[in-house]
Design an enzyme around this catalytic site. Sequence first.
Site, PDB file in Angstrom:
ATOM      1  N   ASP A 103       0.844  -1.201   0.000  1.00  7.36           N
ATOM      2  CA  ASP A 103       0.000   0.000   0.000  1.00  7.36           C
ATOM      3  C   ASP A 103       0.879   1.252   0.000  1.00  7.36           C
ATOM      4  O   ASP A 103       0.838   2.046   0.928  1.00  7.36           O
ATOM      5  CB  ASP A 103      -0.927  -0.006   1.237  1.00  7.36           C
ATOM      6  CG  ASP A 103      -0.165  -0.031   2.560  1.00  7.36           C
ATOM      7  OD1 ASP A 103       1.014  -0.493   2.583  1.00  7.36           O
ATOM      8  OD2 ASP A 103      -0.723   0.427   3.576  1.00  7.36           O
ATOM      9  N   ASP A 148       6.799   1.307   1.861  1.00  8.96           N
ATOM     10  CA  ASP A 148       6.434   0.306   0.849  1.00  8.96           C
ATOM     11  C   ASP A 148       7.173   0.568  -0.456  1.00  8.96           C
ATOM     12  O   ASP A 148       7.646  -0.359  -1.119  1.00  8.96           O
ATOM     13  CB  ASP A 148       4.945   0.371   0.505  1.00  8.96           C
ATOM     14  CG  ASP A 148       4.044   0.101   1.665  1.00  8.96           C
ATOM     15  OD1 ASP A 148       3.912   0.992   2.512  1.00  8.96           O
ATOM     16  OD2 ASP A 148       3.455  -0.993   1.709  1.00  8.96           O
ATOM     17  N   ASN A 188      -2.126   2.794   3.823  1.00  7.71           N
ATOM     18  CA  ASN A 188      -1.483   4.088   4.058  1.00  7.71           C
ATOM     19  C   ASN A 188      -2.296   5.214   3.406  1.00  7.71           C
ATOM     20  O   ASN A 188      -2.357   6.333   3.930  1.00  7.71           O
ATOM     21  CB  ASN A 188      -0.058   4.083   3.513  1.00  7.71           C
ATOM     22  CG  ASN A 188       0.867   3.208   4.349  1.00  7.71           C
ATOM     23  OD1 ASN A 188       0.679   3.101   5.562  1.00  7.71           O
ATOM     24  ND2 ASN A 188       1.836   2.581   3.722  1.00  7.71           N
ATOM     25  N   THR A 209       3.164  -5.881   2.915  1.00  7.74           N
ATOM     26  CA  THR A 209       3.642  -4.745   3.703  1.00  7.74           C
ATOM     27  C   THR A 209       2.537  -3.735   4.016  1.00  7.74           C
ATOM     28  O   THR A 209       2.808  -2.636   4.474  1.00  7.74           O
ATOM     29  CB  THR A 209       4.811  -4.036   2.989  1.00  7.74           C
ATOM     30  OG1 THR A 209       4.369  -3.615   1.698  1.00  7.74           O
ATOM     31  CG2 THR A 209       5.997  -4.964   2.833  1.00  7.74           C
ATOM     32  N   PHE A 260      -0.401  -0.427  13.014  1.00 11.50           N
ATOM     33  CA  PHE A 260      -1.341   0.043  11.991  1.00 11.50           C
ATOM     34  C   PHE A 260      -1.825  -1.045  11.028  1.00 11.50           C
ATOM     35  O   PHE A 260      -3.031  -1.217  10.832  1.00 11.50           O
ATOM     36  CB  PHE A 260      -0.692   1.199  11.212  1.00 11.50           C
ATOM     37  CG  PHE A 260      -1.558   1.744  10.111  1.00 11.50           C
ATOM     38  CD1 PHE A 260      -2.630   2.587  10.394  1.00 11.50           C
ATOM     39  CD2 PHE A 260      -1.315   1.410   8.788  1.00 11.50           C
ATOM     40  CE1 PHE A 260      -3.432   3.090   9.380  1.00 11.50           C
ATOM     41  CE2 PHE A 260      -2.117   1.915   7.768  1.00 11.50           C
ATOM     42  CZ  PHE A 260      -3.175   2.747   8.061  1.00 11.50           C
ATOM     43  N   ASN A 261      -0.908  -1.775  10.396  1.00  7.24           N
ATOM     44  CA  ASN A 261      -1.328  -2.724   9.353  1.00  7.24           C
ATOM     45  C   ASN A 261      -2.278  -3.785   9.883  1.00  7.24           C
ATOM     46  O   ASN A 261      -3.211  -4.193   9.196  1.00  7.24           O
ATOM     47  CB  ASN A 261      -0.106  -3.418   8.721  1.00  7.24           C
ATOM     48  CG  ASN A 261       0.624  -2.512   7.755  1.00  7.24           C
ATOM     49  OD1 ASN A 261       0.073  -1.525   7.288  1.00  7.24           O
ATOM     50  ND2 ASN A 261       1.877  -2.849   7.465  1.00  7.24           N
ATOM     51  N   HIS A 282       9.995   0.475   8.210  1.00  5.30           N
ATOM     52  CA  HIS A 282       9.222  -0.742   8.533  1.00  5.30           C
ATOM     53  C   HIS A 282       9.205  -1.783   7.407  1.00  5.30           C
ATOM     54  O   HIS A 282       9.662  -2.899   7.569  1.00  5.30           O
ATOM     55  CB  HIS A 282       7.773  -0.358   8.831  1.00  5.30           C
ATOM     56  CG  HIS A 282       7.602   0.669   9.894  1.00  5.30           C
ATOM     57  ND1 HIS A 282       7.733   0.370  11.228  1.00  5.30           N
ATOM     58  CD2 HIS A 282       7.286   1.986   9.828  1.00  5.30           C
ATOM     59  CE1 HIS A 282       7.511   1.465  11.944  1.00  5.30           C
ATOM     60  NE2 HIS A 282       7.237   2.464  11.122  1.00  5.30           N
ATOM     61  N   ASP A 283       8.613  -1.385   6.281  1.00  3.72           N
ATOM     62  CA  ASP A 283       8.304  -2.382   5.243  1.00  3.72           C
ATOM     63  C   ASP A 283       9.561  -2.996   4.632  1.00  3.72           C
ATOM     64  O   ASP A 283       9.546  -4.148   4.198  1.00  3.72           O
ATOM     65  CB  ASP A 283       7.457  -1.742   4.148  1.00  3.72           C
ATOM     66  CG  ASP A 283       6.080  -1.341   4.661  1.00  3.72           C
ATOM     67  OD1 ASP A 283       5.685  -1.836   5.745  1.00  3.72           O
ATOM     68  OD2 ASP A 283       5.412  -0.537   4.001  1.00  3.72           O
TER      69      ASP A 283
END
Lengths: 307, 309
Positions: A9, A14, A38, A122, A163-164, A236-237
């Site tokens: 996303d 990402d 996102n 992700t 979040f995800n 993160h991703d």
Amino acid sequence: MIPIIMDCDPGHDDAIALLMAFASDAFDIKGVTITGGNQTLAKTLNNARKVLSFAGKTARIAAGSDKPILRELEVAPQVHGETGLDGPVLPESDLPVEPMHAIELMKEICDQSPEPVTLIATGPLTNVGTFLTIYPECKVNIKQIAIMGGSMIGGNWTSSAEFNILVDPEAADIVFSSGIPIIMAGLDVTHKALIYEEDVERIRAIGKKVSTMVAELLDFFMKFHKSMGYHGAPLHDACAVAYLLKPEIFIGHDYYVEIETKGEFTTGSTVVDQFNRYKKKANTKVLLDLDRQAFVDLLVDLVNHYA
Amino acid sequence: MLKTPILLDCDPGLDDAIAIFIALASPEFDVKGLVTVAGNQTLEKVTRNALQLVEVIGSDVPVVRGAALPLVREQVTAGYVHGESGLKTLVLPDPKRIAQNNAIHFIYDTAVELKGELVIVAVGPLTNIAHAILIHPDLKNHVKKIVIMGGGHHNGNITPAAEFNIFADPEAAKVVFESGIDLVMVGLDVTMADGLSKDEVLSLFTKHNEKTQIIEHILLDMVNSEGPGYKPWAYIHDAMALMVLLYDDLLSGRLCHVDIETKGDRTYGKTVVDYYDTHKLPKNAFVTFEVNRERFHQAIQERLRAYEQ
């Protein structure tokens, strides 16, 4: 080469994860599937296409669901801006979108792949969860699912949820209970995958168009995280991708993990059975730490790949 | 010395027993009473255990029978850790005394009488405290603070998400955490960060008497009682909570907003600690995260060796 489906996303991190994956000759990326998260699906789809076109890459790309399985979509403009990829201005893309839902592309790839496919997810797990529910017969041809999501140390969107997972906890529940081995790059590790100013400058100094774009993505991402009191930007991703490329730079532990979907305060939390209370077989490799410098070196190496 | 008046709300319980030993041997405390609550075992068993322990120690502290059942949920006990009797393999003489009744009045009256100086150390499920708050909403004006052994930020023990004392009565915990009373949360983050090894237990005393033998027996029962996955230590959860009042430098932590999950199907009874202050909500508990290990071992030795005399 590892056959890969990337579900994402974009999203700054990402976008960088995508660029890393496409730069590596260890991956054979069979398809890119898009989820809302996102930002809205229309925006994340557009962002993925723009990033790939700008980097001179093509791929089969399909849009997934525009909302989570049971809930309304929550987006993160405060992190990623109104476009979902604020910062660098990228030209429109002419990369075609497959005339099918993301899960149909996932099925086609899994059905046709001579060896089991690795999924990298992700964003919220809406597409992956929907895919596994509608086509459970495809599970046998999925080797593993590397996700960015979850946390043992508390959340980032609520006190307990990342979040995800929070955006689509029911989808996450389907994924974690699927029986497919999961690699969880959650906040435990991603908050240690910090990119500092000097790392951004190192990337900018490469001086090519993709490296400049990555530096500009990081500039925007950094600004938000500095305002939140971070010393750097947690990428993160990129951790989900980096683990598959260089597992030796990570420390992880196998645990049984399940997802809370009913909590008043805890919905979307990844419940990790650290003491094996349930005596259940571990379903997840929870990443806990990484060699930050080696991670940054890998990022720089892969960005260097682009003209 | 100005003594701290405390009430020990407990469910003995092996680690409760160690807390009782330490509380009654600490000159810094004026122990106003032991109030029992069903938890590690049923109310009858834990009350009997409390009376037996107090008599063995030779204290005339009041023992008051508290709540037999949780506010809402079905009862759970922890026989898998504390055995059928609640004191595992320890056998003590039948108590001569009987326990007083009406814990709610006892808690409230003691607090009012002490004009805001009372510290409650709650090392079992929070049922009694919740009862007292529900019936006397002004209790918060009379209690200095409540030190709670319960909860955990990083993990649980009875479930992956929930610690036993909170899990045994999450609705009561919710009442207490929302009460506005100053709370200190001593949870698994600290109580499982350190413990006593078998060797340390065996070398604790240089000379023995009835009381030191009982203490050693309890601690040896505790080594390994938590089961596989844990270090073979005696984790003296409840005593660690009590000792936070004795040593300023034993535990460190920070003020946090803490919610109690009462609806989750996989997180029922979890203390949801907003460690990063994500929600910017009022801080209702001082949550402890780190143990000063050197101080911990030194403190345990010093306090329990008082019984060598």
